[in-house]
Write an enzyme that holds these catalytic residues in place. Structure first.
Site, PDB file in Angstrom:
ATOM      1  NE  ARG A  51      -2.524  -0.500   3.624  1.00 54.12           N
ATOM      2  CZ  ARG A  51      -3.347  -0.319   4.654  1.00 54.12           C
ATOM      3  NH1 ARG A  51      -4.650  -0.506   4.491  1.00 54.12           N
ATOM      4  NH2 ARG A  51      -2.897   0.039   5.825  1.00 54.12           N
ATOM      5  CG  ASP A  53       0.220   6.001   3.621  1.00 54.12           C
ATOM      6  OD1 ASP A  53      -0.562   5.042   3.652  1.00 54.12           O
ATOM      7  OD2 ASP A  53       1.128   6.189   4.459  1.00 54.12           O
ATOM      8  CE1 TYR A 110       7.410   3.694  -0.815  1.00 52.22           C
ATOM      9  CE2 TYR A 110       8.539   1.860   0.224  1.00 52.22           C
ATOM     10  CZ  TYR A 110       7.379   2.448  -0.232  1.00 52.22           C
ATOM     11  OH  TYR A 110       6.186   1.791  -0.097  1.00 52.22           O
ATOM     12  NE  ARG A 195       4.317  10.868   4.475  1.00 54.44           N
ATOM     13  CZ  ARG A 195       2.987  10.909   4.540  1.00 54.44           C
ATOM     14  NH1 ARG A 195       2.269   9.859   4.173  1.00 54.44           N
ATOM     15  NH2 ARG A 195       2.388  11.997   4.965  1.00 54.44           N
TER      16      ARG A 195
END
Length: 245
Positions: A51, A53, A110, A195
């Protein structure tokens, strides 16, 4: 007999409430499913590699689905013709019936992008930070991440994960023509983990914390001790690895 396919896609997440289907919300999965059902002319169930966000992007994301059709370039072109401009289908890959886009992934990577000057062409893909950041201090702190596996302190609360352990393979900052990019790869990630890590490292880069403070934060296993969760716009899922691709 149905054939399982992996679909490699890319998307700009700005307009979407994340990847996964939600009631009363526009998501990447919902839009993709609708396009697939239109072209394939049968109901589909897709499973994503993970997933993302609201507002997070992906330059590489894998999905699996089962169909009795033999998917080819014609299907690829037809799907891309009806998908919106911010979602692109790259390829189909026939795989074994038990292959799983989520559970078989061995590594995910990422990037988090930061720019230092206001730039309308970076606004949807990067976080504007005008303060000077000390990349050497941030890299010193990032190196400590590789020494730990329990990242409860960087996890969004009230998630339904069976463990907060992750094996981070790489974590470092590098300079670009626009500013800085944080690159991180691991076998898995927790909700909001990247994050929250970036928010903590930026505090260190601004001199609010020492690089070694990240050790105390990780060992505390307390989310309130870590930095803020930085804006989603700068985060991109860039790679997903499988043993058979």
């Amino acid at each position: 007999m149905a054939q399982r396919y992996f679909l490699e896609i890319a998307y700009k997440g700005t307009a979407y409430h994340g990847w996964q289907v939600q009631e009363n919300a526009l998501t990447v999965q919902a839009v993709l499913n609708q396009a697939l059902e239109t072209i394939l002319r049968h109901p589909v169930e897709t499973m994503g590699c993970g997933r993302t966000d609201t507002g997070v992007h992906a330059s590489q994301h894998f999905v699996h689905l089962d169909t009795e059709l033999e998917l080819n370039e014609r299907h690829l072109h037809s799907l891309n013709a009806i998908l919106p401009d911010d979602i692109a289908l790259k390829r189909f890959l026939p795989v074994a019936p038990e292959a799983h886009a989520r559970f078989d992934a061995t590594l995910r990577a990422y990037e988090y992008h930061i720019h230092a000057q206001k730039n309308p062409f970076r606004a949807d893909f990067s976080w504007l930070v005008k303060e000077n950041l000390d990349i050497a201090l941030m890299n010193e702190a990032a190196a400590f991440l590789l020494e730990y596996t329990d990242f409860s302190c960087f996890s969004k609360s009230n998630t339904q994960t069976f463990t907060n352990n992750c094996n981070i393979e790489s974590a470092y900052w590098q300079e670009t023509e626009f500013g800085l990019v944080f690159c991180i790869s691991a076998d898995r990630f927790l909700r909001n983990m990247v994050r929250a890590i970036v928010g903590t490292l930026v505090d260190i880069g601004q001199g609010k914390l020492s690089p070694s403070a990240i050790r105390e934060i990780i060992e505390s296993k307390n989310r309130s001790n870590a930095g803020v969760s930085v804006p989603a716009c700068g985060l991109v899922l860039t790679e997903v690895h499988y043993p058979y691709i």
